[in-house]
Scaffold this motif. Sequence first.
Motif, PDB file in Angstrom:
ATOM      1  N   SER A 133       8.896  -1.234  -0.122  1.00 51.40           N
ATOM      2  CA  SER A 133       8.192   0.037  -0.776  1.00 51.40           C
ATOM      3  C   SER A 133       8.540   0.335  -1.545  1.00 51.40           C
ATOM      4  O   SER A 133       8.112   0.853  -2.521  1.00 51.40           O
ATOM      5  CB  SER A 133       7.638   0.862   0.417  1.00 51.40           C
ATOM      6  N   PHE A 164       8.996  -0.371   5.776  1.00 55.35           N
ATOM      7  CA  PHE A 164       8.677   0.032   4.622  1.00 55.35           C
ATOM      8  C   PHE A 164       9.456  -0.049   3.552  1.00 55.35           C
ATOM      9  O   PHE A 164       9.876   0.683   2.489  1.00 55.35           O
ATOM     10  CB  PHE A 164       8.123   1.024   4.812  1.00 55.35           C
ATOM     11  N   PHE A 173       8.568   7.112   6.685  1.00 50.67           N
ATOM     12  CA  PHE A 173       8.020   6.514   7.371  1.00 50.67           C
ATOM     13  C   PHE A 173       8.630   5.804   7.826  1.00 50.67           C
ATOM     14  O   PHE A 173       9.112   6.044   9.275  1.00 50.67           O
ATOM     15  CB  PHE A 173       7.326   5.364   5.996  1.00 50.67           C
ATOM     16  N   ARG A 231       1.045  -0.938  -0.234  1.00 51.31           N
ATOM     17  CA  ARG A 231      -0.418   0.114  -0.479  1.00 51.31           C
ATOM     18  C   ARG A 231       0.728   0.903  -0.145  1.00 51.31           C
ATOM     19  O   ARG A 231       0.463   2.129  -0.208  1.00 51.31           O
ATOM     20  CB  ARG A 231      -0.990  -0.171   1.371  1.00 51.31           C
ATOM     21  N   TYR A 232       1.926   1.259   1.041  1.00 51.28           N
ATOM     22  CA  TYR A 232       2.869   2.529   0.713  1.00 51.28           C
ATOM     23  C   TYR A 232       3.951   2.857  -0.274  1.00 51.28           C
ATOM     24  O   TYR A 232       3.675   3.271  -0.549  1.00 51.28           O
ATOM     25  CB  TYR A 232       4.008   2.597   2.133  1.00 51.28           C
TER      26      TYR A 232
END
Length: 256
Positions: free
Chosen positions: A144, A141, A137, A72-73
Amino acid sequence: TLALLGILKFAWTLSAVWKYGLFKFRSDLTRTYLILSAPLILNLLVGNITVLFDHWLVNWWYQDEAVFAVFRYGAREFPLVQSLVSALGVALIPRLAEDETGGLQDMKSMTRKLGNVLFPFTIVLVFLSKPLFPLVFNPDFGKSAFIFNVYLLMISSRLWLPNSILLAKGATKIIFRIGLLELGTKVLLGLLLLWAGGLTGLAWSAVLAYWVEKIGLAWYLRAHAGISLHQWLDVRWFLRWNVGLVCAYLGSLYFF
């Protein structure tokens, strides 16, 4: 802020209509607007389904909230690119409707100018995303960034604006039909590339499916309207920047 400005604009328009306008139901205008707008509304719905499909697929495939958070990130385009290109596409529609030849030349020129700003910015961001993600973040993450870098490649297809030309012509049905083709491609590629390449593969399915839409619309313009790609895009300029972008992406994989 944007929502507040939108409300104020709507309120001012409503007051002007109330003061100077005449309220009257026009079935002919209503029918015309529905014919033009219905395919666009449906196409917007299809686009939202495409995004929701990715989120559902990650949850279904991994059944792990941590993996979903990583995806999602990372699964997002850089907002500046999407906003500026969308604004340019909307601004060009009345120009294309008024003078198609001049509008196509303007599209080629303005796309080149905007791309000369966005492409270098994106190339730099490809290299900075890996060290920046843990800072912005948290260290969890870091992965990501690899997904985010794939989504950054969507700048190339974003700078293709056949949608604006078709909207100026009132050809909204083909936009919806090609949107359905994009959705079907996204579902098939999403399943295949998630199985073959994990979350990064799923990100690539979004990039490839969006190219299917843009190429499909460009083909329709060439086949049915006689408008070739060279008329609204500086192809050599576009290819040069994309070679640089792909090299930057491959280089980021090597370094990180």
